[in-house]
Design an enzyme around this catalytic site. Structure first.
Site, PDB file in Angstrom:
ATOM      1  N   ASP A 250     118.697  24.181 124.128  1.00 43.54           N
ATOM      2  CA  ASP A 250     120.121  24.111 123.808  1.00 43.54           C
ATOM      3  C   ASP A 250     120.336  23.802 122.323  1.00 43.54           C
ATOM      4  OD1 ASP A 250     122.801  24.166 124.287  1.00 43.54           O
ATOM      5  OD2 ASP A 250     122.895  22.219 125.281  1.00 43.54           O
TER       6      ASP A 250
ATOM      7  N   LEU B 117      98.049  29.952 129.966  1.00 45.14           N
ATOM      8  CA  LEU B 117      99.400  29.419 130.162  1.00 45.14           C
ATOM      9  C   LEU B 117     100.222  30.402 130.984  1.00 45.14           C
ATOM     10  CD1 LEU B 117     101.771  27.433 129.344  1.00 45.14           C
ATOM     11  CD2 LEU B 117     102.188  28.975 127.430  1.00 45.14           C
TER      12      LEU B 117
ATOM     13  N   HIS C 297     120.435  31.978 117.738  1.00 43.56           N
ATOM     14  CA  HIS C 297     119.532  32.473 118.790  1.00 43.56           C
ATOM     15  C   HIS C 297     118.273  33.078 118.156  1.00 43.56           C
ATOM     16  CE1 HIS C 297     122.514  31.500 121.689  1.00 43.56           C
ATOM     17  NE2 HIS C 297     123.346  32.466 121.374  1.00 43.56           N
TER      18      HIS C 297
HETATM   19  C1  FPP Z   1     121.676  27.586 124.246  1.00 45.66           C
HETATM   20  O1  FPP Z   1     122.253  27.369 122.982  1.00 45.66           O
HETATM   21  C2  FPP Z   1     120.780  28.724 124.194  1.00 45.66           C
HETATM   22  C3  FPP Z   1     120.948  29.882 124.878  1.00 45.66           C
HETATM   23  C4  FPP Z   1     122.078  30.140 125.797  1.00 45.66           C
HETATM   24  C5  FPP Z   1     119.998  30.981 124.734  1.00 45.66           C
HETATM   25  C6  FPP Z   1     118.588  30.547 124.526  1.00 45.66           C
HETATM   26  C7  FPP Z   1     117.774  31.716 124.242  1.00 45.66           C
HETATM   27  C8  FPP Z   1     116.847  31.798 123.266  1.00 45.66           C
HETATM   28  C9  FPP Z   1     116.422  30.718 122.355  1.00 45.66           C
HETATM   29  C10 FPP Z   1     116.091  33.041 123.196  1.00 45.66           C
HETATM   30  C11 FPP Z   1     115.068  32.894 124.289  1.00 45.66           C
HETATM   31  C12 FPP Z   1     114.087  33.892 124.274  1.00 45.66           C
HETATM   32  C13 FPP Z   1     112.965  33.910 125.040  1.00 45.66           C
HETATM   33  C14 FPP Z   1     112.078  35.069 124.938  1.00 45.66           C
HETATM   34  C15 FPP Z   1     112.579  32.842 125.978  1.00 45.66           C
HETATM   35  P1  FPP Z   1     123.830  27.441 122.850  1.00 45.66           P
HETATM   36  O2  FPP Z   1     124.211  28.792 122.378  1.00 45.66           O
HETATM   37  O3  FPP Z   1     124.454  27.012 124.142  1.00 45.66           O
HETATM   38  O4  FPP Z   1     124.042  26.357 121.738  1.00 45.66           O
HETATM   39  P2  FPP Z   1     125.323  25.421 121.562  1.00 45.66           P
HETATM   40  O5  FPP Z   1     125.359  24.523 122.778  1.00 45.66           O
HETATM   41  O6  FPP Z   1     125.016  24.683 120.308  1.00 45.66           O
HETATM   42  O7  FPP Z   1     126.518  26.312 121.450  1.00 45.66           O
END
Ligand code: FPP
Length: 251
Positions: free
Chosen positions: A27, A138, A44
């Site tokens: 997050d 893993l 992201h």
């Molecule tokens: C939460 O941050 C994150 C997500 C909804 C997406 C997470 C995805 C990635 C990091 C890419 C993953 C890729 C792989 C291959 C596993 P948010 O957008 O909710 O952040 P905020 O709470 O600060 O708005």
């Protein structure tokens, strides 16, 4: 595997065994981008770098299962551009990284309702799962279009179908039998759940599997998460006393 031999402690000051299965709610990507005046998608993108670092660190630490929450069934509520951007990033990552993951001995599996995803996404996921199927260092689970309640409902439906077909008796539906119908069938439950960016909730992640999982929340935003943050979380885990509903071990 006996608990004592799991994820052997590498540092002399580590007390208990390391976790065999670590789950992460990644997050804070949006906040990371916002703090820099960047569009959310850049958060992201930076989050993907943290995914790469974390997988490498997990292999080095001898973790056997790593489950990452990449996209929830609720994330469809985000603006269309952000959702499309996230899927494009995921596609790029999976296609680019598959060979590297295979060479690190990482076996990838996707957890979630994949039939609801576009055909191209399903094809990318299948190719990656096939290409990494022999990895034995893993097990990397990527939760994509995943929701914990939907997973339990799906298991209930699968069991109900077996009962209706008289392949199963209602009284044979035990916790073990239900767990065998989850996406994580055959895997151990997470020992440790890490959530970055300070929020104190489960967000519909692995609701069944997290029953006795140790929780670790860090203020670090996901794009800033490093191997050293993972080590800090693992050290905190080793100090925990796990009781599984029992009482303290005085022996
Ligand atoms: C939460 O941050 C994150 C997500 C909804 C997406 C997470 C995805 C990635 C990091 C890419 C993953 C890729 C792989 C291959 C596993 P948010 O957008 O909710 O952040 P905020 O709470 O600060 O708005």
């Amino acid at each position: 595997m006996p608990r004592e031999t799991r994820g052997e402690a590498k540092n002399a000051h580590n007390k208990g065994p390391g976790p065999e299965h670590v789950a992460i709610i990644m997050d804070g990507n949006g906040r990371w981008a916002q703090a820099r005046g960047l569009p959310r998608i850049m958060g992201h993108r930076a989050g993907l770098e943290a995914v790469r670092r974390t997988i490498r660190a997990a292999v080095e630490q001898g973790i056997k299962y790593l489950t990452l929450f990449a996209f929830s069934t609720e994330n469809w509520r985000r603006p269309r551009l952000e959702v499309e951007g996230l899927f494009t990033l995921l596609k790029e990552y999976v296609e680019k990284e598959t060979a590297e993951l295979a060479s690190q001995g990482v076996r990838v599996r996707f957890l979630g309702e994949r039939n609801d995803l576009p055909a191209w996404a399903q094809a990318v996921m299948e190719r990656c799962e096939k290409a990494t199927a022999s990895g034995n260092h893993l097990n990397l689970n990527i939760a994509l279009n995943y929701g914990g309640r939907a997973e339990i409902v799906r298991a209930a439906q699968l069991l109900a179908k077996k009962v209706a077909a008289q392949a199963l008796q209602p009284e044979d539906i035990t916790a073990t039998e239900l767990a065998a119908h989850l996406y994580t069938s055959g895997m151990p439950d997470p020992d440790l759940l890490i959530r970055t960016s300070g929020e104190l909730r489960l967000s519909n992640f692995l609701l069944w599997q997290l029953a006795y999982t140790e929780l670790y929340v860090t203020q670090v935003l996901w794009p800033d998460f490093t191997g050293s943050d993972l080590s800090t979380a693992l050290a905190a885990y080793r100090k925990r006393e796990r009781r599984y509903g029992g009482i303290a071990n005085k022996g």
